[in-house]
Every structure is written in C-alpha cells, then in structure tokens.
Design a protein around this motif. Structure first.
Motif: not given
Lengths: 300, 200
Positions: A37-66
């Motif tokens: 809990a409170g993940i937004g605090g430090p993230a926003a403080a350093s200008g780091l708004e995390p990408n969404t789960w969907d973004e992070i897990t749908s756009y990948n380079n892992y050439y062993e799978f293509g």
C-alpha cells in the motif's frame, strides 16, 4: 544487503496527495495488495507513474517466443516455470543448483519502481518485486578472482517456438562486470505489481539493470557463472557494431541505425510525444562512478 | 479451364472495386490505432502495417506480367490500381513516420541522411513519385515507349522496399528476407525471354 536503494522521496513533501495519487496508481496499489500500500507515493514523487499491468505484460521482447511484440504474451504460457532451479557456478565458494523456492526463502523481496529503456527507443516504468543480485551472489560466495558475471536463459525448443529460427545464437546469454552485478540497483525480479512475474516478462526470475538497455536484463535465468574474463553476450555476438558489452543507456551515443536521444513512453496512444532519454536512464547519480575514466563512445 | 474462368471473373470485376477493397485497411488501421486495437504502442504498429501493405501491393503488381506470360491470366487492367495503392500506402507510412513517430524536424533530416535504411526507404518513395504522376492514360500515350522504360523503376522500388525492411530488423528474421526473395524471383521470371507471342 537488502534495502540499499529506495526511490527518491524528496518531492513527496511538497506534492499534495490528491494531486499525485492518480487513479492509475490507486489501481496499481490495489493490485499490489496491502503489503505494498502506498505504492503511488514514492512513484509519483520521483516522476515515475508506473505503466499498467496490461502494458507491461502485452508488449514484450522475448525472441524465444517470436519476434513480434505480442508473441511472448501469446506463446510464453507454455513455458514450465516450476520446478525451477538456478545453477550458480564458476568462481564461487558454494557452486550448485539452487532451487527457486530455496533462493526465495533466503532473499528479501522488495519493490523497485524503475524506468525501463529498450534499445529500440521505447520505455516503460515497471514496479518490480525482486531481490538484490548481490545477496544471491553472497549466498553462493564470490571467490576473489571473479571479475564478471555471466547469465543464461533457459532453452527449451519444445516450449519456445521462436527458438526454431536462428534469430539469435540460442541460448540467450548476458553478462555484467562484477561491480555492476553487486550494485544495489541491480536486482533479480520475481514479480510485478506484487504478483508473480508473468512468463512473457521472464518468469520465474529475471535480471533487471535499470541503467542499461532492456536486452541486458536477461529473462528466465537458469545459470549464473562467475568468471575472470568478459563473458560473451547474445546481441554483441549477433552484431558487435551495434550492441556493446556495456550497453548503458546513453542519449549521446546513437545506435548505428537510429537515434538514442529520445524515447517514447509506452501508453501515450497514437499521438504520444517523445521524451528525452536521460544519461544512464536517469540513474547517473548512482552508477556514473562505475565508469569513471572510461570512454563511453568506445565502451558502448 | 480454370484460367479462362478466372479471366472471365476478372473481366467482370471493375477496377474501382480493387481501389475500394485495398483502400479500406487504411482508415480501419488508423481507427484501431486510436482505439487500442493495435496494442499499447500503436505508432510503430501502424507504421509497420502500412509499410507491409505497401510492399505486398508492390509484389502483387510484379505478379501481373508473369501470371500473364506463364499462365495466361490477364489482370493487366488492375495493374495501375495496385501501383497507385502501393504509392498511397507508402505515403501514409511515411506520414506516420514523420508526424507520429519521429516528430522532431531536425531528427527527421538527420535520420534520412545518417540512417541507411531510412535513406533507402526515402529513395524508394521519391522514385515512386514520377510513376504515380505518369499513371494517367494521357501520360501513357504521351510518353509512348518511354513510359514502359520509366515504369521499370518499379523493380528498383520493390527491391529497395524489401532491403529497407530487412535493414530495420533486429537479428536474423525470416519475413523481410522472404519478401526480398519473392521480389527477386518475380524479377528473375522477367529475365527469361518470352516464348511465343504476347497474345492474351
């Protein structure tokens, strides 16, 4: 050795909570559960708004799978990640195959919200969960002669359709200098947003070196070898003119085929503006000293 | 004969139908890109889709002569449509690259000059301009035999397009090499002297 690095909190005091806690971060915090809990605090403080789960897990380079960005999300589900063990060998006191669960029992998993900069000039912000690589290396006991650390990704052609093509010389291998490997920013990630790391992101554990281009952060690690000489690395073997051993994020040294001065943060849609790439991906304060006196145009 | 039947079908299909069918993906792709249908990085996805359609249209255009020569299929009346559509998609591909992808004017020029794959892509686009401009019936009549020679530039454009694709790819990948292989094959079919006459 854990907790050697935390996100910079200085801006937090001057930013009202209702301003920096966006809905997205609320969702992020909710997904991560009470422990985080409170993940937004430090993230926003350093200008780091995390990408969404969907973004992070749908756009990948892992050439062993293509080679398509959506191939890993489509095909990585077939990878067996349990049981899993990591062989630690070479110049270590206690070489052997370490079971993933045994490693986790000994390690302290913490949250690290890092910028992630791909060599292809796109970037994300990822809330990793992981432990410091230094702790794992200490567990195995690094011998005095060791100067480099070599890593290897699992290679299972039956489960990894992309390895049928010689896109790269499989298995994927990477390497770090020992001081880079021992740096507090360098982690082995086992989760994202407090959940187990998905296969397409490198389950069950992958390296994260936030000041280097993404391909250095090798996925699904099965072997870690301490060596006395610089180990071969996959992209350097494939094209030494384009990919160096160090591959530190550097806006002043272009890839021969494209500029590295700017990047596009994933998630901005069709009219997303480019942003300036930062030296060492913004971690210069922490890591620039590692490269004192080195010509970074030569050791790119 | 199956060829006769196909020719009969082709005779009945108006060329505007080809224009409509092949122009349709452009607005659909832009709409998908704007609404999340092309994934979380729609700019690169759109750029790549448009470029690949252009390359496919060039390949289709190059198929028409061999199909007629070796199989007796007559699709000649569609050739201009495929050529102009290829130019349309290359132009859109270039616009997406300029406006949405690179964005920064100084960077655009630097890329064209410094990055060989961009240089090659730009060269292919520039070579297509005179072909598009001389695609009218009037230009064909006015240029006479010169028109045929000028439009052999299509061969160069297609090869440059495939090399552009290969050059921007990371690692050893099959798809762009396949395009070049097919294009070179279609060009090779033109090297053999035509047997008999051109009667269709």
């Amino acid at each position: 050795m854990a907790h050697r690095w935390t996100n910079d909190l200085t801006d937090r005091d001057v930013t009202p909570e209702d301003v920096y806690l966006t809905r997205r971060q609320w969702l992020a915090g909710a997904a991560a559960g009470a422990a985080l809990a409170g993940i937004g605090g430090p993230a926003a403080a350093s200008g780091l708004e995390p990408n969404t789960w969907d973004e992070i897990t749908s756009y990948n380079n892992y050439y062993e799978f293509g080679t398509g960005k959506d191939d890993p999300a489509m095909y990585a589900g077939g990878l067996t990640t349990a049981p899993w063990s990591v062989t630690i060998d070479g110049l270590v006191e206690r070489p052997g195959a370490y079971a993933f669960e045994d490693i986790l029992k000994k390690m302290t998993v913490e949250e690290r919200i890092y910028r992630f900069r791909c060599v292809e000039a796109w970037s994300m912000v990822v809330p990793w969960n992981g432990f410091e690589l230094a702790d794992l290396l200490d567990m195995a006991g690094v011998k005095p002669g060791a100067r480099y650390v070599a890593f290897e990704t699992v290679l299972r052609p039956d489960e990894m359709p992309g390895t049928r093509f010689p896109v790269l010389d499989w298995p994927y291998v990477e390497g770090l200098r020992l001081d880079e490997a021992m740096h507090p920013l360098t982690i082995l990630a086992t989760g994202i947003y407090g959940r187990d790391i998905p296969n397409q992101n490198g389950a069950p554990l992958r390296l994260v070196v936030p000041w280097k281009y993404g391909f250095k952060s090798i996925k699904s690690v099965v072997r870690i070898t301490l060596t006395d000489s610089e180990p071969p690395t996959s992209w350097n073997k494939a094209n030494p003119r384009e990919y160096g051993f160090y591959s530190n994020v550097n806006p002043e040294v272009d890839h021969p085929r494209w500029s590295q001065a700017t990047e596009r943060r994933i998630g901005g849609g069709l009219f997303s503006k480019r942003i300036e790439t930062q030296m060492f991906n913004g971690y210069g304060k922490d890591v620039a000293a590692l490269y004192d006196g080195m010509d970074l145009t030569k050791f790119f | 004969m199956i060829v006769d039947r196909l020719n009969a079908v082709a005779r009945r299909v108006p060329t505007w139908a080809v224009y409509v069918a092949y122009a349709l993906p452009a607005p659909v792709l832009v709409y998908m890109g704007a609404t999340g249908g092309l994934g979380v990085e729609p700019i690169k996805a759109l750029e790549r889709e448009l470029g690949e359609i252009a390359l496919q249209l060039l390949v289709i255009g190059l198929c028409i002569t061999p199909l007629r020569r070796y199989l007796g299929m007559n699709l000649l009346k569609f050739r201009r449509a495929f050529g102009l559509l290829a130019f349309f998609y290359v132009t859109l591909h270039l616009l997406v690259w300029l406006v949405l992808d690179v964005q920064i004017p100084a960077q655009i020029w630097a890329d064209i000059v410094k990055r060989p794959y961009v240089t090659i892509g730009m060269a292919a686009f520039v070579l297509m301009i005179p072909l598009a401009l001389t695609s009218t019936n009037r230009a064909v009549r006015r240029l006479g035999s010169g028109w045929r020679r000028l439009h052999k530039l299509t061969y160069v454009v297609a090869v440059l397009g495939a090399v552009h694709f290969i050059w921007l790819t990371k690692g050893f990948q099959i798809e762009p090499l396949a395009y070049l292989g097919v294009i070179l094959g279609l060009l090779a079919l033109r090297l053999r002297p035509a047997r008999g006459n051109h009667a269709a």
